[in-house]
Design a protein around this motif. Structure first.
Motif, PDB file in Angstrom:
ATOM      1  N   ILE A 227       0.846  -1.200   0.000  1.00 23.17           N
ATOM      2  CA  ILE A 227       0.000   0.000   0.000  1.00 23.17           C
ATOM      3  C   ILE A 227       0.880   1.249   0.000  1.00 23.17           C
ATOM      4  CG2 ILE A 227      -1.627   1.363   1.370  1.00 23.17           C
ATOM      5  CD1 ILE A 227      -2.967  -1.295   2.148  1.00 23.17           C
ATOM      6  N   GLU A 228       1.936   1.223   0.788  1.00 30.61           N
ATOM      7  CA  GLU A 228       2.856   2.361   0.807  1.00 30.61           C
ATOM      8  C   GLU A 228       3.508   2.557  -0.562  1.00 30.61           C
ATOM      9  OE1 GLU A 228       5.494   1.563   4.044  1.00 30.61           O
ATOM     10  OE2 GLU A 228       3.973   2.028   5.547  1.00 30.61           O
ATOM     11  N   ASP A 229       3.866   1.467  -1.214  1.00 30.21           N
ATOM     12  CA  ASP A 229       4.446   1.564  -2.564  1.00 30.21           C
ATOM     13  C   ASP A 229       3.445   2.188  -3.535  1.00 30.21           C
ATOM     14  OD1 ASP A 229       6.778   0.405  -1.625  1.00 30.21           O
ATOM     15  OD2 ASP A 229       6.326  -1.586  -2.456  1.00 30.21           O
ATOM     16  N   LEU A 230       2.185   1.787  -3.429  1.00 29.76           N
ATOM     17  CA  LEU A 230       1.162   2.361  -4.309  1.00 29.76           C
ATOM     18  C   LEU A 230       0.879   3.818  -3.963  1.00 29.76           C
ATOM     19  CD1 LEU A 230      -1.118  -0.756  -4.572  1.00 29.76           C
ATOM     20  CD2 LEU A 230       0.033   0.376  -6.473  1.00 29.76           C
ATOM     21  N   ASP A 231       0.950   4.167  -2.689  1.00 34.70           N
ATOM     22  CA  ASP A 231       0.816   5.575  -2.301  1.00 34.70           C
ATOM     23  C   ASP A 231       1.880   6.410  -3.015  1.00 34.70           C
ATOM     24  OD1 ASP A 231      -1.229   4.915  -0.507  1.00 34.70           O
ATOM     25  OD2 ASP A 231       0.077   5.004   1.267  1.00 34.70           O
TER      26      ASP A 231
END
Length: 70
Positions: free
Chosen positions: A5-9
């Motif tokens: 999720i952090e990577d997609l953020d």
């Protein structure tokens, strides 16, 4: 999963026009049962997606709303 999720953020921050980032993050949020956040991402994806993807995104939004109780 939170790392993804952090990577997609970060991907969204770098390229906010790519609908696939929102759709992919929505899938992860669904797995976490974060349905309100999932709906926001699916709606953002639909705003950016080619028309041919709208029906699928609408179905996913309807499912998430059902699970959220809306």
């Amino acid at each position: 999963m939170y790392g993804a999720i952090e990577d997609l953020d970060e991907a969204i921050r770098l390229d906010p026009k790519d609908y696939q980032y929102y759709a992919n993050r929505a899938q992860l949020l669904h797995q976490l049962k974060s349905y309100a956040a999932e709906i926001r991402d699916l709606e953002a994806a639909m705003e950016r997606a080619p028309a041919r993807h709208h029906d699928e995104l609408r179905r996913e939004i309807a499912e998430a709303r059902s699970l959220l109780g809306k």
